[in-house]
Each structure stands twice: as C-alpha cells, then as structure tokens.
Scaffold this active site. Sequence first.
Site, PDB file in Angstrom:
ATOM      1  N   GLU A 109       0.032  -1.288   5.585  1.00 46.97           N
ATOM      2  CA  GLU A 109       1.031  -0.885   6.573  1.00 46.97           C
ATOM      3  C   GLU A 109       0.865   0.574   6.968  1.00 46.97           C
ATOM      4  O   GLU A 109       1.080   0.945   8.126  1.00 46.97           O
ATOM      5  CB  GLU A 109       2.437  -1.133   6.012  1.00 46.97           C
ATOM      6  CG  GLU A 109       3.569  -0.942   7.016  1.00 46.97           C
ATOM      7  CD  GLU A 109       4.169   0.458   7.016  1.00 46.97           C
ATOM      8  OE1 GLU A 109       5.043   0.719   7.858  1.00 46.97           O
ATOM      9  OE2 GLU A 109       3.753   1.301   6.191  1.00 46.97           O
TER      10      GLU A 109
ATOM     11  N   ASP B 241       0.833  -1.205   0.000  1.00 44.54           N
ATOM     12  CA  ASP B 241       0.000   0.000   0.000  1.00 44.54           C
ATOM     13  C   ASP B 241       0.863   1.248   0.000  1.00 44.54           C
ATOM     14  O   ASP B 241       2.040   1.221   0.357  1.00 44.54           O
ATOM     15  CB  ASP B 241      -0.943   0.015   1.197  1.00 44.54           C
ATOM     16  CG  ASP B 241      -0.221   0.100   2.533  1.00 44.54           C
ATOM     17  OD1 ASP B 241       0.756  -0.648   2.720  1.00 44.54           O
ATOM     18  OD2 ASP B 241      -0.622   0.905   3.390  1.00 44.54           O
TER      19      ASP B 241
END
Length: 418
Positions: A183, A87
């Site tokens: 994350e 991400d």
Amino acid sequence: MAQEQLPDVVERFMRFVQIDSQSDPQNEAQTPSTPSQHKMAAYLGDELRSLGVRDVQVTEHAYVLGTVPASAGAEGLPALGLCSHIDTSFDAPASGVRPHVVHYEGGNLVAGVEDGREVSTSPEQVPDLNQFVGQDIVCSDGSTLLSADDKAGVAEICSLLARLQGDPTLPHPTLKIAFVPDEEIGHGASLLDLDEFGAAWCYTVDGEALGEFNYETFTASEATVTIKGVMVHPGSAKDVMVNAITVASEFEQMVPAAERPEHTEGREGFYHPIDIRGTAGSVRLTYIVRDFDSKLFAAREETLRKIAAFLNDRYGEGTVQVSIREEYRNMAERFQGLDFLVDNALEAHREVGIEPKVVAVRGGTDGSQLTFRGLPCPNIATGGYNAHSVREFIPVPSMEKTVDLLQHLVAKFARPQA
C-alpha cells in the site's frame, strides 16, 4: 506494563511489528515488492486460521484472505469486507522494530535514545498528547518506525475476530478479510479479485487519531521528469553544454514553492519531490502530486508540463520530458447513494463513546483504489500518530477502543441496509 498484562490487541500488535515487511518503491513492478512481505503474509495466514477464519488463502502475491461466516440470522445478508495493509513505509528505518510500552506522565513522550540524542514527541508537536496523560503508549525504541501504519489495523481486525470467535452471539454479517501488500508504494489492493473476494462493501482500518473517519482522500499521481543533457568536455563547453543537473535545478525552482507539503494543510494540495538521481548528462526527478479538487489536480499536472515546455524552448526540444502515472482518485466521488456506510460508522463511534470527526485524508488508503474499482470502502482510524517516523506511537486504550468500534460497526450490517 508487564508482557503478560498486555491487552489482546496490543499483544498481537507487538508480535506483528517485529516481523519486517517494509515495501520498496524501487521494485514496484513486482508484487510484493519485498520478500519480507511473504513472511508477514504467511504469519498472518496462520493467525487467521488460529482464529477460526475459514477458506484462508495466502496468495503468491502476499495477499491474505479469509471468511468469517455470519452470525445466526444474518446469513443471507451481503458480506462486509475489512482490509488493512501488511507493508510498512520506506520513509524511515523499519527493520528490527523493538516495541515497548511507555507509561506517559506528561511532557515529552520519549521513545528512546539514538546516537546519544533523545527521540521524543512534544505536546507542541502533537497536542493530542495532553489527552493521554496517565495512559500506556506503545513506541519503538527510536531507531525505527513503530509500524502502527498499518499493523495496528491488522491487529485490531484480528482482535475483533478473536472476540467474535469467543462469543458466537455477537451479531455480524459474513465478513471478508483482506490483508494486502505494498500500500505504501501505491500498489494497494490492485490485484484483489473483487468478485472472488465477495464483499458488497468494505472498510479499511488504516487511519490515524482515534475518532477520525475518512471517506474523502487526495487524488494522486506520480510525475517522472526526465532531463537529458548535452555533454562535452568542460574546457570547451561554452554555448554547447546543457548540464542536466542545472536544468533539474531550474525545473524544481519553477515548481510553486508555497505549494510544497511543508507549507500546506487542510484541503490544500501540493507538489512533493521525493527522489532525484543522475549525472550532468541525465537526471530523473520524481514528484508526487496531490489535490482534493479534480480541476485543481488537473491544473497541477498541467503546470509540470508547462514548465517542461518552457525549458524545452530554452534548451531544445526533448531536453525535458514529463510522464504522469495516476495512483488513486478521491473516493468521495463514488459515495453518492451510500450514506449508510458513513452513517453506520459515525453511529458506531458514538455508541462506544467516541465523538467522530470526518476528516479528508491528506493521503490515500487501499480504499481509494477499491472504491473506484467498485467496492465502496471508507476508512476507520487505528489510533496511531506520527506515521512514517521513528517517533510513531499509539496509545493502548485507543487500540482497545478501536476493537470495540469495529464490533459495533459490523453489528450494524447484521441487518438489511437502506
């Protein structure tokens, strides 16, 4: 630099960043928090298969997992994990990334022009730029972040795997690969089944400047401050109304002003307001709280509770409520007896001509959470700068050197550890 001349790691990186995969803190109850991360995960699953990785899985939660069998003679040794996140941050626009390579000749590094204004980084802002004169540097066009955090790490791991595939004589233990979602919103690798993953130790590839090595991070929590007002018609509000916006302002003014991120550095912790929403009747404030020292960290959380208690004495019990959710802890607390994880990384740096610098991370990595769950996991730098910003950039030679570093690092685990 023409596209066909791009080094392997840069070619992969430039492909990866053009796939949207921004996480969404407003949808953190769902993993992944955005549909685009499924697309990125599927793409990386195919990438790993093309590199000969075995047992590739793309899970329903957008985890990408795979195994690289050990080189000859290292089959019986413990497996080593390599992990990066798929991400990208929500702190800047991250959709439709258009990467390009700039040959840097000094002065301002210009990423692009946005709304008629130059988007650039000066050597005063990033002194390391002076080291990169004459180098090729990858930037976005200035309208989005670049996504080097952490697609550079993903690309560097994949390029290591390509190198190992091309030369079976390169030593390494069984490698366990994990590319994980979310994350950036504190989820990290929380759904990674460590028993199934099967690594004894792991390294994340999610740092910043080349040569930085991390096995200490902030301890982190998220504090949600809920303020309930008392609403009446403003024409008859005297001595009755409690305006939640006013109380929220008072709360923020009582948080130590000198201990905000913009006034702290090094090992100094902070309080950081990241979101506010509501009306005169109800307001929600969100803070992230950070510190390296566990006692100082606990004192920060207590400060927020004391502010709430003070305001409740003034406006009535229940006006202000503080709830705190732990995000991750300083992983240095769990590295006693594991000096070889640090020593191997520092030696690998020096073997490829990098003088390492051990840095306490003013943030966290997936390794923070993995370490506390029982998988010790220091962090390797990717070579990137200006993360979470449209000025994000990464030098091409730094990416190539990181792949060299990873090759030397995994080779050290092709022999028994102390």
